[in-house]
Design a protein around this motif. Structure first.
Motif, PDB file in Angstrom:
ATOM      1  N   PHE A   8       0.741  -1.141  -0.170  1.00 25.27           N
ATOM      2  CA  PHE A   8      -0.096   0.063  -0.112  1.00 25.27           C
ATOM      3  C   PHE A   8       0.963   1.202  -0.034  1.00 25.27           C
ATOM      4  O   PHE A   8       0.704   2.224  -0.770  1.00 25.27           O
ATOM      5  CB  PHE A   8      -0.871  -0.044   1.153  1.00 25.27           C
ATOM      6  N   LYS A   9       2.007   1.389   0.904  1.00 23.38           N
ATOM      7  CA  LYS A   9       2.648   2.473   0.965  1.00 23.38           C
ATOM      8  C   LYS A   9       3.421   2.825  -0.346  1.00 23.38           C
ATOM      9  O   LYS A   9       3.670   4.208  -0.729  1.00 23.38           O
ATOM     10  CB  LYS A   9       3.699   2.424   2.009  1.00 23.38           C
ATOM     11  N   SER A  10       3.654   1.927  -1.199  1.00 18.40           N
ATOM     12  CA  SER A  10       4.344   2.348  -2.470  1.00 18.40           C
ATOM     13  C   SER A  10       3.293   2.541  -3.554  1.00 18.40           C
ATOM     14  O   SER A  10       3.831   2.716  -4.761  1.00 18.40           O
ATOM     15  CB  SER A  10       5.321   1.201  -2.858  1.00 18.40           C
ATOM     16  N   LEU A  11       2.217   2.300  -3.290  1.00 23.20           N
ATOM     17  CA  LEU A  11       1.139   2.518  -4.551  1.00 23.20           C
ATOM     18  C   LEU A  11       1.020   3.996  -4.984  1.00 23.20           C
ATOM     19  O   LEU A  11       0.934   4.918  -4.298  1.00 23.20           O
ATOM     20  CB  LEU A  11      -0.334   1.907  -4.000  1.00 23.20           C
ATOM     21  N   ASP A  12       0.891   4.031  -6.402  1.00 24.07           N
ATOM     22  CA  ASP A  12       0.404   5.397  -6.808  1.00 24.07           C
ATOM     23  C   ASP A  12      -0.962   5.693  -6.816  1.00 24.07           C
ATOM     24  O   ASP A  12      -1.655   4.765  -6.163  1.00 24.07           O
ATOM     25  CB  ASP A  12       0.969   5.468  -8.416  1.00 24.07           C
ATOM     26  N   ALA A  13      -1.477   6.607  -6.999  1.00 19.82           N
ATOM     27  CA  ALA A  13      -2.957   7.185  -6.879  1.00 19.82           C
ATOM     28  C   ALA A  13      -3.719   6.249  -7.556  1.00 19.82           C
ATOM     29  O   ALA A  13      -4.808   5.763  -7.003  1.00 19.82           O
ATOM     30  CB  ALA A  13      -3.018   8.685  -7.365  1.00 19.82           C
ATOM     31  N   PRO A  14      -3.543   5.804  -8.744  1.00 19.63           N
ATOM     32  CA  PRO A  14      -4.727   4.933  -9.540  1.00 19.63           C
ATOM     33  C   PRO A  14      -4.612   3.523  -8.683  1.00 19.63           C
ATOM     34  O   PRO A  14      -5.841   3.026  -8.506  1.00 19.63           O
ATOM     35  CB  PRO A  14      -3.996   4.811 -11.018  1.00 19.63           C
ATOM     36  N   SER A  15      -3.658   3.065  -8.143  1.00 18.79           N
ATOM     37  CA  SER A  15      -3.614   1.788  -7.609  1.00 18.79           C
ATOM     38  C   SER A  15      -4.250   1.848  -6.333  1.00 18.79           C
ATOM     39  O   SER A  15      -5.083   0.914  -5.903  1.00 18.79           O
ATOM     40  CB  SER A  15      -1.923   1.193  -7.417  1.00 18.79           C
ATOM     41  N   LYS A  16      -4.159   2.975  -5.770  1.00 19.67           N
ATOM     42  CA  LYS A  16      -5.083   3.182  -4.378  1.00 19.67           C
ATOM     43  C   LYS A  16      -6.448   3.173  -4.567  1.00 19.67           C
ATOM     44  O   LYS A  16      -7.149   2.489  -3.702  1.00 19.67           O
ATOM     45  CB  LYS A  16      -4.529   4.432  -3.713  1.00 19.67           C
ATOM     46  N   TYR A  63      -7.778  10.231 -12.533  1.00 22.45           N
ATOM     47  CA  TYR A  63      -6.234  10.140 -12.467  1.00 22.45           C
ATOM     48  C   TYR A  63      -5.631   9.559 -13.951  1.00 22.45           C
ATOM     49  O   TYR A  63      -4.462   9.893 -14.345  1.00 22.45           O
ATOM     50  CB  TYR A  63      -5.697   9.380 -11.424  1.00 22.45           C
ATOM     51  N   CYS A  64      -6.299   8.623 -14.454  1.00 16.03           N
ATOM     52  CA  CYS A  64      -5.767   8.177 -15.725  1.00 16.03           C
ATOM     53  C   CYS A  64      -5.954   8.883 -17.067  1.00 16.03           C
ATOM     54  O   CYS A  64      -5.226   8.996 -17.753  1.00 16.03           O
ATOM     55  CB  CYS A  64      -6.553   6.861 -15.777  1.00 16.03           C
ATOM     56  N   ILE A  65      -7.065   9.721 -17.263  1.00 14.80           N
ATOM     57  CA  ILE A  65      -7.595  10.246 -18.450  1.00 14.80           C
ATOM     58  C   ILE A  65      -6.573  11.776 -18.238  1.00 14.80           C
ATOM     59  O   ILE A  65      -6.786  12.226 -17.315  1.00 14.80           O
ATOM     60  CB  ILE A  65      -8.898  10.342 -18.603  1.00 14.80           C
ATOM     61  N   LYS A  66      -6.238  12.098 -19.455  1.00 13.20           N
ATOM     62  CA  LYS A  66      -5.537  13.252 -19.616  1.00 13.20           C
ATOM     63  C   LYS A  66      -6.195  14.302 -19.900  1.00 13.20           C
ATOM     64  O   LYS A  66      -5.839  15.500 -19.744  1.00 13.20           O
ATOM     65  CB  LYS A  66      -4.119  12.971 -20.515  1.00 13.20           C
ATOM     66  N   ASN A  67      -7.241  14.101 -20.955  1.00 14.94           N
ATOM     67  CA  ASN A  67      -7.907  15.274 -21.299  1.00 14.94           C
ATOM     68  C   ASN A  67      -8.657  16.202 -20.405  1.00 14.94           C
ATOM     69  O   ASN A  67      -9.384  15.641 -19.435  1.00 14.94           O
ATOM     70  CB  ASN A  67      -9.142  14.833 -22.279  1.00 14.94           C
ATOM     71  N   PRO A  68      -8.265  17.626 -20.438  1.00 20.30           N
ATOM     72  CA  PRO A  68      -8.650  18.306 -19.245  1.00 20.30           C
ATOM     73  C   PRO A  68     -10.419  18.391 -19.270  1.00 20.30           C
ATOM     74  O   PRO A  68     -11.011  18.617 -18.108  1.00 20.30           O
ATOM     75  CB  PRO A  68      -8.337  19.835 -19.593  1.00 20.30           C
ATOM     76  N   ALA A  69     -11.118  18.568 -20.437  1.00 23.34           N
ATOM     77  CA  ALA A  69     -12.424  18.646 -20.640  1.00 23.34           C
ATOM     78  C   ALA A  69     -13.093  17.428 -19.992  1.00 23.34           C
ATOM     79  O   ALA A  69     -14.063  17.406 -19.056  1.00 23.34           O
ATOM     80  CB  ALA A  69     -13.001  18.859 -21.890  1.00 23.34           C
ATOM     81  N   ILE A  70     -12.600  16.329 -20.307  1.00 18.42           N
ATOM     82  CA  ILE A  70     -13.131  14.952 -19.646  1.00 18.42           C
ATOM     83  C   ILE A  70     -12.767  14.740 -18.198  1.00 18.42           C
ATOM     84  O   ILE A  70     -13.786  14.368 -17.461  1.00 18.42           O
ATOM     85  CB  ILE A  70     -12.494  13.764 -20.463  1.00 18.42           C
ATOM     86  N   ARG A  71     -11.721  15.225 -17.948  1.00 23.42           N
ATOM     87  CA  ARG A  71     -11.531  15.356 -16.463  1.00 23.42           C
ATOM     88  C   ARG A  71     -12.292  16.143 -15.649  1.00 23.42           C
ATOM     89  O   ARG A  71     -13.033  15.763 -14.581  1.00 23.42           O
ATOM     90  CB  ARG A  71     -10.091  15.656 -16.123  1.00 23.42           C
ATOM     91  N   SER A  72     -12.861  17.276 -16.325  1.00 19.49           N
ATOM     92  CA  SER A  72     -13.739  18.152 -15.604  1.00 19.49           C
ATOM     93  C   SER A  72     -14.998  17.436 -15.406  1.00 19.49           C
ATOM     94  O   SER A  72     -15.616  17.688 -14.612  1.00 19.49           O
ATOM     95  CB  SER A  72     -13.921  19.614 -16.215  1.00 19.49           C
ATOM     96  N   PHE A  73     -15.438  16.749 -16.590  1.00 19.49           N
ATOM     97  CA  PHE A  73     -16.707  16.085 -16.549  1.00 19.49           C
ATOM     98  C   PHE A  73     -16.865  14.990 -15.462  1.00 19.49           C
ATOM     99  O   PHE A  73     -17.949  14.637 -14.946  1.00 19.49           O
ATOM    100  CB  PHE A  73     -16.836  15.455 -18.157  1.00 19.49           C
ATOM    101  N   ILE A  74     -15.683  14.254 -15.206  1.00 18.01           N
ATOM    102  CA  ILE A  74     -15.567  13.246 -14.650  1.00 18.01           C
ATOM    103  C   ILE A  74     -16.004  13.524 -13.084  1.00 18.01           C
ATOM    104  O   ILE A  74     -16.652  12.924 -12.349  1.00 18.01           O
ATOM    105  CB  ILE A  74     -14.524  12.560 -14.661  1.00 18.01           C
ATOM    106  N   LYS A  75     -15.460  14.713 -12.876  1.00 20.64           N
ATOM    107  CA  LYS A  75     -15.427  15.464 -11.461  1.00 20.64           C
ATOM    108  C   LYS A  75     -16.992  15.824 -11.210  1.00 20.64           C
ATOM    109  O   LYS A  75     -17.559  15.887  -9.908  1.00 20.64           O
ATOM    110  CB  LYS A  75     -14.829  16.622 -11.288  1.00 20.64           C
ATOM    111  N   PHE A  76     -17.593  16.001 -12.115  1.00 16.56           N
ATOM    112  CA  PHE A  76     -19.004  16.582 -12.019  1.00 16.56           C
ATOM    113  C   PHE A  76     -19.945  15.404 -11.848  1.00 16.56           C
ATOM    114  O   PHE A  76     -21.040  15.413 -11.223  1.00 16.56           O
ATOM    115  CB  PHE A  76     -19.437  17.342 -13.319  1.00 16.56           C
TER     116      PHE A  76
END
Length: 207
Positions: A8-16, A63-76
């Motif tokens: 767990f301590k060594s996991l990155d954000a997607p893995s957590k 954390y995985c998807i890079k597109n800013p517009a899609i990331r904003s959509f995911i947050k909503f």
């Protein structure tokens, strides 16, 4: 679950977030069985866990998807999911029925996220420049597991309420649906574990 705990301590954000999804899935399975044995109806618990899983997987794809517009959509989208869940359980299908509207919405959105991420990996020129195959990425395997389970979950969602409301041969069909779902869930956990092993290998290679 144990491999995720020990690393767990060594996991990155997607893995957590995938670890959080694994924990949620275990709670989902054991809680559903326990509530069904005690109270007889666990449909409200199904609905609640779908909302929680949607929030966890939304964080993973953010954390995985890079597109800013899609990331904003995911947050909503978790807020949209919460509204749909509330309408479904209190107004539309009810607390004692399988809430196929909110569950179906979850599956469709997660499938869309998975497809978007697959396309992102296929179009990522930086991976080609560094001679990195997408199947060597841990997030590829995480996504494969989630995508596979969401495909099965979608068909489960659109069929379960119809079968539940039928009086002819209901229980054998429900057992088949649930058994198929559990088999695919097991395969999903194997794919998530493969993702974890890929992550560990990439860390060792980088050190």
């Amino acid at each position: 679950m144990i491999p995720f705990i020990t690393n767990f301590k060594s996991l990155d954000a997607p893995s957590k977030w995938i670890f959080a999804y694994v924990i949620c899935s275990v709670v989902f399975a054991t809680g559903s069985w326990t509530i069904n044995k005690i109270f007889g109806n666990n449909m409200w618990f199904f609905s609640m866990m779908h909302v929680i899983q949607f929030g966890i997987l939304s964080a993973f794809y953010w954390y995985c998807i890079k597109n800013p517009a899609i990331r904003s959509f995911i947050k909503f989208m978790p807020f949209v999911m919460l509204v749909i869940f509330s309408l479904d359980i209190f107004k539309l299908e009810g607390i004692k029925s399988y809430n196929s509207i909110s569950a179906g919405f979850k599956s469709i959105v997660i499938l869309a996220y998975g497809a978007i991420y697959f396309l992102q990996l296929l179009q990522d020129k930086s991976l080609l420049e560094r001679s990195i195959y997408i199947n060597s990425l841990h997030t590829f395997w995480y996504n494969a597991g989630i995508f596979l389970y969401s495909c099965t979950s979608f068909f489960f969602t659109i069929s379960y309420n119809l079968v539940q409301g039928s009086k002819v041969g209901r229980f054998p069909v429900i057992r088949i649906i649930l058994s198929t779902n559990y088999i695919v869930a097991t395969i999903t956990m194997i794919l998530l574990y493969i993702g974890l092993t890929k992550y560990k290998k990439s860390r060792y290679a980088a050190s």
